[in-house]
Design a protein around this motif. Structure first.
Motif, PDB file in Angstrom:
ATOM      1  N   ALA A  40       0.845  -1.188   0.000  1.00 58.97           N
ATOM      2  CA  ALA A  40       0.000   0.000   0.000  1.00 58.97           C
ATOM      3  C   ALA A  40       0.885   1.243   0.000  1.00 58.97           C
ATOM      4  CB  ALA A  40      -0.908   0.002   1.220  1.00 58.97           C
ATOM      5  N   PRO A  41       0.362   2.361  -0.453  1.00 60.63           N
ATOM      6  CA  PRO A  41       1.160   3.591  -0.485  1.00 60.63           C
ATOM      7  C   PRO A  41       1.720   3.922   0.895  1.00 60.63           C
ATOM      8  CG  PRO A  41      -0.866   3.893  -1.725  1.00 60.63           C
ATOM      9  CD  PRO A  41      -0.978   2.556  -1.036  1.00 60.63           C
ATOM     10  N   GLY A  42       3.020   4.153   0.947  1.00 59.43           N
ATOM     11  CA  GLY A  42       3.667   4.531   2.195  1.00 59.43           C
ATOM     12  C   GLY A  42       3.909   3.400   3.158  1.00 59.43           C
ATOM     13  N   LYS A  43       3.609   2.163   2.744  1.00 58.87           N
ATOM     14  CA  LYS A  43       3.790   1.014   3.632  1.00 58.87           C
ATOM     15  C   LYS A  43       4.747   0.005   3.016  1.00 58.87           C
ATOM     16  CE  LYS A  43      -0.686   1.330   5.958  1.00 58.87           C
ATOM     17  NZ  LYS A  43      -1.884   0.565   6.412  1.00 58.87           N
ATOM     18  N   GLU A  44       5.216  -0.899   3.867  1.00 60.85           N
ATOM     19  CA  GLU A  44       6.100  -1.945   3.384  1.00 60.85           C
ATOM     20  C   GLU A  44       5.305  -3.039   2.681  1.00 60.85           C
ATOM     21  OE1 GLU A  44       9.665  -1.581   6.739  1.00 60.85           O
ATOM     22  OE2 GLU A  44       8.476  -3.408   6.570  1.00 60.85           O
ATOM     23  N   ARG A  45       6.000  -3.765   1.824  1.00 67.47           N
ATOM     24  CA  ARG A  45       5.371  -4.903   1.165  1.00 67.47           C
ATOM     25  C   ARG A  45       5.031  -5.957   2.212  1.00 67.47           C
ATOM     26  NH1 ARG A  45       7.940  -6.887  -4.419  1.00 67.47           N
ATOM     27  NH2 ARG A  45       7.737  -4.628  -4.652  1.00 67.47           N
ATOM     28  N   GLU A  46       3.837  -6.530   2.112  1.00 67.90           N
ATOM     29  CA  GLU A  46       3.410  -7.521   3.088  1.00 67.90           C
ATOM     30  C   GLU A  46       2.882  -8.780   2.421  1.00 67.90           C
ATOM     31  OE1 GLU A  46       0.188  -6.221   5.564  1.00 67.90           O
ATOM     32  OE2 GLU A  46      -1.160  -5.854   3.888  1.00 67.90           O
ATOM     33  N   TYR A  80      -3.903 -17.756  -9.016  1.00 69.65           N
ATOM     34  CA  TYR A  80      -5.005 -16.813  -8.864  1.00 69.65           C
ATOM     35  C   TYR A  80      -5.116 -16.354  -7.419  1.00 69.65           C
ATOM     36  CZ  TYR A  80      -6.262 -19.140 -13.228  1.00 69.65           C
ATOM     37  OH  TYR A  80      -6.231 -19.656 -14.489  1.00 69.65           O
ATOM     38  N   LEU A  81      -5.642 -15.160  -7.259  1.00 68.30           N
ATOM     39  CA  LEU A  81      -5.998 -14.654  -5.940  1.00 68.30           C
ATOM     40  C   LEU A  81      -7.445 -14.175  -6.023  1.00 68.30           C
ATOM     41  CD1 LEU A  81      -5.131 -13.937  -3.028  1.00 68.30           C
ATOM     42  CD2 LEU A  81      -4.577 -11.646  -3.875  1.00 68.30           C
ATOM     43  N   GLN A  82      -8.344 -14.951  -5.431  1.00 67.74           N
ATOM     44  CA  GLN A  82      -9.743 -14.560  -5.368  1.00 67.74           C
ATOM     45  C   GLN A  82      -9.936 -13.718  -4.119  1.00 67.74           C
ATOM     46  OE1 GLN A  82     -12.405 -15.123  -7.520  1.00 67.74           O
ATOM     47  NE2 GLN A  82     -13.504 -13.731  -6.145  1.00 67.74           N
ATOM     48  N   MET A  83     -10.420 -12.507  -4.322  1.00 69.79           N
ATOM     49  CA  MET A  83     -10.582 -11.545  -3.240  1.00 69.79           C
ATOM     50  C   MET A  83     -12.071 -11.298  -3.043  1.00 69.79           C
ATOM     51  SD  MET A  83      -7.648  -8.941  -4.665  1.00 69.79           S
ATOM     52  CE  MET A  83      -7.834  -7.779  -3.327  1.00 69.79           C
ATOM     53  N   ASN A  84     -12.586 -11.682  -1.906  1.00 68.26           N
ATOM     54  CA  ASN A  84     -13.999 -11.451  -1.582  1.00 68.26           C
ATOM     55  C   ASN A  84     -14.120 -10.517  -0.375  1.00 68.26           C
ATOM     56  OD1 ASN A  84     -14.774 -13.287  -3.612  1.00 68.26           O
ATOM     57  ND2 ASN A  84     -14.701 -15.013  -2.182  1.00 68.26           N
ATOM     58  N   SER A  85     -15.267  -9.899  -0.252  1.00 64.33           N
ATOM     59  CA  SER A  85     -15.533  -8.995   0.880  1.00 64.33           C
ATOM     60  C   SER A  85     -14.396  -8.001   1.069  1.00 64.33           C
ATOM     61  CB  SER A  85     -15.739  -9.812   2.161  1.00 64.33           C
ATOM     62  OG  SER A  85     -16.808 -10.726   2.017  1.00 64.33           O
ATOM     63  N   VAL A  86     -13.991  -7.386  -0.026  1.00 62.44           N
ATOM     64  CA  VAL A  86     -12.835  -6.487   0.037  1.00 62.44           C
ATOM     65  C   VAL A  86     -13.163  -5.247   0.865  1.00 62.44           C
ATOM     66  CG1 VAL A  86     -11.832  -7.325  -2.103  1.00 62.44           C
ATOM     67  CG2 VAL A  86     -13.428  -5.391  -2.164  1.00 62.44           C
ATOM     68  N   ARG A  87     -12.097  -4.684   1.402  1.00 62.44           N
ATOM     69  CA  ARG A  87     -12.208  -3.511   2.279  1.00 62.44           C
ATOM     70  C   ARG A  87     -11.291  -2.414   1.749  1.00 62.44           C
ATOM     71  NH1 ARG A  87     -10.749  -7.299   7.489  1.00 62.44           N
ATOM     72  NH2 ARG A  87     -12.688  -8.542   7.525  1.00 62.44           N
ATOM     73  N   PRO A  88     -11.530  -1.173   2.110  1.00 60.77           N
ATOM     74  CA  PRO A  88     -10.636  -0.094   1.659  1.00 60.77           C
ATOM     75  C   PRO A  88      -9.177  -0.348   2.033  1.00 60.77           C
ATOM     76  CG  PRO A  88     -12.662   0.836   2.524  1.00 60.77           C
ATOM     77  CD  PRO A  88     -12.730  -0.636   2.797  1.00 60.77           C
ATOM     78  N   GLU A  89      -8.933  -1.003   3.140  1.00 62.29           N
ATOM     79  CA  GLU A  89      -7.552  -1.286   3.542  1.00 62.29           C
ATOM     80  C   GLU A  89      -6.886  -2.359   2.692  1.00 62.29           C
ATOM     81  OE1 GLU A  89     -10.270  -1.359   5.523  1.00 62.29           O
ATOM     82  OE2 GLU A  89     -10.166  -3.020   6.976  1.00 62.29           O
ATOM     83  N   ASP A  90      -7.621  -2.983   1.786  1.00 60.57           N
ATOM     84  CA  ASP A  90      -7.025  -3.921   0.837  1.00 60.57           C
ATOM     85  C   ASP A  90      -6.438  -3.196  -0.371  1.00 60.57           C
ATOM     86  OD1 ASP A  90      -9.766  -6.163   1.452  1.00 60.57           O
ATOM     87  OD2 ASP A  90      -7.752  -6.256   2.310  1.00 60.57           O
ATOM     88  N   THR A  91      -6.633  -1.902  -0.454  1.00 60.36           N
ATOM     89  CA  THR A  91      -6.077  -1.120  -1.551  1.00 60.36           C
ATOM     90  C   THR A  91      -4.553  -1.193  -1.542  1.00 60.36           C
ATOM     91  OG1 THR A  91      -7.939   0.425  -1.609  1.00 60.36           O
ATOM     92  CG2 THR A  91      -5.834   1.216  -2.482  1.00 60.36           C
ATOM     93  N   ALA A  92      -3.984  -1.623  -2.667  1.00 61.70           N
ATOM     94  CA  ALA A  92      -2.533  -1.811  -2.745  1.00 61.70           C
ATOM     95  C   ALA A  92      -2.163  -2.251  -4.152  1.00 61.70           C
ATOM     96  CB  ALA A  92      -2.067  -2.870  -1.745  1.00 61.70           C
ATOM     97  N   VAL A  93      -0.877  -2.279  -4.402  1.00 61.81           N
ATOM     98  CA  VAL A  93      -0.353  -2.967  -5.576  1.00 61.81           C
ATOM     99  C   VAL A  93      -0.102  -4.413  -5.154  1.00 61.81           C
ATOM    100  CG1 VAL A  93       1.494  -3.100  -7.286  1.00 61.81           C
ATOM    101  CG2 VAL A  93       0.703  -0.865  -6.469  1.00 61.81           C
ATOM    102  N   TYR A  94      -0.636  -5.340  -5.933  1.00 63.46           N
ATOM    103  CA  TYR A  94      -0.525  -6.759  -5.622  1.00 63.46           C
ATOM    104  C   TYR A  94       0.483  -7.402  -6.557  1.00 63.46           C
ATOM    105  CZ  TYR A  94      -4.424  -6.603  -2.398  1.00 63.46           C
ATOM    106  OH  TYR A  94      -5.231  -6.336  -1.316  1.00 63.46           O
ATOM    107  N   TYR A  95       1.370  -8.195  -5.961  1.00 61.54           N
ATOM    108  CA  TYR A  95       2.431  -8.861  -6.698  1.00 61.54           C
ATOM    109  C   TYR A  95       2.327 -10.372  -6.516  1.00 61.54           C
ATOM    110  CZ  TYR A  95       4.663  -4.256  -6.420  1.00 61.54           C
ATOM    111  OH  TYR A  95       4.939  -2.916  -6.492  1.00 61.54           O
TER     112      TYR A  95
END
Length: 122
Positions: A40-46, A80-95
């Motif tokens: 996520a912006p300003g955060k470390e990769r997790e 694949y990464l199936q993402m359900n019930s997403v939340r605003p805190e899931d906003t990020a670049v996914y690798y």
């Protein structure tokens, strides 16, 4: 030359679903565990989740457990990464990334894709 290419990112409303894909080339796909990470912006990769080479084992970060699912089709060199019930805190670049071992640590991954952006609106 090993390549990992993610796709499927975009804008999704909170509570919605999205599926990310990653296609790999240049490696013996089933020999590698595949992981998903996010930054996520300003955060470390997790770490988000991973799946073993034969899809017998999966692990997830607590923050996504029960909402996200990692799967793979070795015959297609796809993960694949199936993402359900997403939340605003899931906003990020996914690798997506490939590793010769099962690990939640980004340093253990040898190959990385370029990332795909997921934005969750509230």
């Amino acid at each position: 030359q090993v390549q990992l290419v993610e796709s499927g990112g975009g804008l999704v409303q909170s509570g919605g679903s999205l599926e990310l894909s990653c296609v790999a080339s240049g490696l013996t796909f089933s020999d590698y565990a595949l992981g998903w990470f996010r930054q996520a912006p300003g955060k470390e990769r997790e770490f988000v989740g991973l799946i073993s080479g034969r899809a017998l084992v999966t692990h997830y970060a607590d923050s996504v457990k029960g909402r996200f699912t990692v799967s793979r089709v070795n015959a297609k060199n796809m993960v694949y990464l199936q993402m359900n019930s997403v939340r605003p805190e899931d906003t990020a670049v996914y690798y997506c990334a490939a590793s010769g071992r099962l690990s939640r640590g980004a340093a253990d991954y040898d190959y990385w894709g370029q990332g795909t952006t997921v934005t969750v609106s509230s």
